[in-house]
Design a protein around this motif. Structure first.
Motif, mmCIF file in Angstrom:
data_model
loop_
_atom_site.group_PDB
_atom_site.id
_atom_site.type_symbol
_atom_site.label_atom_id
_atom_site.label_comp_id
_atom_site.label_asym_id
_atom_site.label_seq_id
_atom_site.Cartn_x
_atom_site.Cartn_y
_atom_site.Cartn_z
ATOM 1 N N ILE A 85 -23.488 -26.293 85.659
ATOM 2 C CA ILE A 85 -23.213 -27.317 86.681
ATOM 3 C C ILE A 85 -24.295 -27.290 87.757
ATOM 4 O O ILE A 85 -24.836 -28.317 88.136
ATOM 5 C CB ILE A 85 -21.811 -27.098 87.302
ATOM 6 C CG1 ILE A 85 -20.731 -27.265 86.232
ATOM 7 C CG2 ILE A 85 -21.576 -28.048 88.465
ATOM 8 C CD1 ILE A 85 -19.395 -26.654 86.583
ATOM 9 N N SER A 86 -24.620 -26.092 88.243
ATOM 10 C CA SER A 86 -25.650 -25.945 89.279
ATOM 11 C C SER A 86 -26.982 -26.519 88.796
ATOM 12 O O SER A 86 -27.645 -27.255 89.525
ATOM 13 C CB SER A 86 -25.853 -24.479 89.646
ATOM 14 O OG SER A 86 -24.669 -23.962 90.198
ATOM 15 N N TYR A 124 -30.476 -33.396 88.996
ATOM 16 C CA TYR A 124 -30.157 -34.742 89.489
ATOM 17 C C TYR A 124 -30.773 -34.967 90.870
ATOM 18 O O TYR A 124 -31.323 -36.024 91.158
ATOM 19 C CB TYR A 124 -28.628 -34.924 89.550
ATOM 20 C CG TYR A 124 -28.229 -36.328 89.934
ATOM 21 C CD1 TYR A 124 -28.151 -37.332 88.982
ATOM 22 C CD2 TYR A 124 -27.961 -36.646 91.262
ATOM 23 C CE1 TYR A 124 -27.809 -38.631 89.339
ATOM 24 C CE2 TYR A 124 -27.623 -37.938 91.631
ATOM 25 C CZ TYR A 124 -27.540 -38.922 90.661
ATOM 26 O OH TYR A 124 -27.211 -40.204 91.020
ATOM 27 N N GLN A 125 -30.704 -33.948 91.720
ATOM 28 C CA GLN A 125 -31.236 -34.081 93.077
ATOM 29 C C GLN A 125 -32.758 -34.199 93.076
ATOM 30 O O GLN A 125 -33.329 -34.921 93.877
ATOM 31 C CB GLN A 125 -30.775 -32.907 93.942
ATOM 32 C CG GLN A 125 -29.275 -32.974 94.237
ATOM 33 C CD GLN A 125 -28.800 -31.838 95.108
ATOM 34 O OE1 GLN A 125 -29.491 -31.422 96.027
ATOM 35 N NE2 GLN A 125 -27.608 -31.334 94.834
ATOM 36 N N GLU A 157 -16.940 -18.387 93.426
ATOM 37 C CA GLU A 157 -16.983 -19.508 92.477
ATOM 38 C C GLU A 157 -17.389 -20.841 93.093
ATOM 39 O O GLU A 157 -17.886 -21.712 92.403
ATOM 40 C CB GLU A 157 -15.598 -19.687 91.834
ATOM 41 C CG GLU A 157 -15.240 -18.583 90.884
ATOM 42 C CD GLU A 157 -13.752 -18.470 90.679
ATOM 43 O OE1 GLU A 157 -13.011 -19.324 91.191
ATOM 44 O OE2 GLU A 157 -13.336 -17.515 90.005
ATOM 45 N N CYS A 158 -17.111 -21.016 94.395
ATOM 46 C CA CYS A 158 -17.287 -22.345 95.001
ATOM 47 C C CYS A 158 -18.496 -22.428 95.924
ATOM 48 O O CYS A 158 -18.779 -21.508 96.679
ATOM 49 C CB CYS A 158 -16.055 -22.697 95.822
ATOM 50 S SG CYS A 158 -14.684 -23.153 94.800
ATOM 51 N N CYS A 159 -19.158 -23.566 95.840
ATOM 52 C CA CYS A 159 -20.279 -23.845 96.715
ATOM 53 C C CYS A 159 -19.991 -25.109 97.512
ATOM 54 O O CYS A 159 -19.380 -26.049 97.003
ATOM 55 C CB CYS A 159 -21.550 -24.084 95.908
ATOM 56 S SG CYS A 159 -22.001 -22.672 94.898
ATOM 57 N N GLN A 203 -19.716 -35.891 88.464
ATOM 58 C CA GLN A 203 -20.172 -34.747 87.666
ATOM 59 C C GLN A 203 -19.023 -33.773 87.441
ATOM 60 O O GLN A 203 -18.249 -33.490 88.356
ATOM 61 C CB GLN A 203 -21.306 -33.999 88.383
ATOM 62 C CG GLN A 203 -22.549 -34.803 88.653
ATOM 63 C CD GLN A 203 -23.350 -35.083 87.403
ATOM 64 O OE1 GLN A 203 -23.488 -34.232 86.533
ATOM 65 N NE2 GLN A 203 -23.869 -36.301 87.303
ATOM 66 N N LYS A 204 -18.999 -33.242 86.237
ATOM 67 C CA LYS A 204 -17.999 -32.229 85.911
ATOM 68 C C LYS A 204 -18.256 -31.004 86.802
ATOM 69 O O LYS A 204 -19.404 -30.602 86.976
ATOM 70 C CB LYS A 204 -18.150 -31.857 84.442
ATOM 71 C CG LYS A 204 -16.912 -31.258 83.851
ATOM 72 C CD LYS A 204 -17.108 -30.967 82.385
ATOM 73 C CE LYS A 204 -15.919 -30.162 81.888
ATOM 74 N NZ LYS A 204 -16.143 -29.652 80.548
ATOM 75 N N GLY A 205 -17.222 -30.447 87.384
ATOM 76 C CA GLY A 205 -17.386 -29.275 88.244
ATOM 77 C C GLY A 205 -17.391 -29.622 89.722
ATOM 78 O O GLY A 205 -17.109 -28.771 90.556
#
Ligand code: NI
Length: 133
Positions: free
Chosen positions: A69-70, A76-77, A95-97, A120-122
């Protein structure tokens, strides 16, 4: 403010009383200042919805930071580096950002970027806030 224009509007007394209480609680010195702010926000909000309008804004999102995901979000960015002018990344938990993107460009492009990121998934949730100069 030398160009002040005075006008009268008809409003329900009860609404005026409630408005005055909320405006005072929010720290406004007087009713006029609160109404001026509301009018400015209304104008900006409508303008930022117009196609082709130059806007600036922020997109705040929370996502699960698993590597795939990252990587996908970073890629994408990079693809949209014209519009994404800055990024702030905070590792909230293991786990979370939390990521806050500063954006600049045509309103329709910025909304498209925000929608794509949100889809996006995630990506658990996100919110786009737009304004104009
Ligand atoms: Ni992180």
């Amino acid at each position: 403010m030398s160009n002040l224009y005075r006008f009268g509007i008809a409003v329900d007394r009860e609404l005026v009383d409630e408005f005055d209480i909320v405006a005072e609680e929010s720290g406004y010195a007087n009713r006029s200042e609160a109404i001026r702010d509301i009018m400015r926000n209304f104008v900006i909000e409508k303008k930022t919805q117009q196609k082709g309008m130059d806007v600036v804004g922020s997109f705040t999102m929370i996502y699960n930071h698993r590597k795939r995901i990252s990587d996908k979000l970073t890629e994408y960015q990079h693809k949209h580096n014209e519009e994404i002018i800055s990024t702030l990344h905070i590792h909230l938990t293991e786990e979370c950002c939390l990521e806050i993107l500063a954006l600049r460009g045509k309103s329709e492009n910025i909304k498209k970027i925000a929608d794509s990121l949100l889809a996006q998934k995630g990506v658990m949730n996100g919110k786009l806030v737009l304004t104009a100069i």
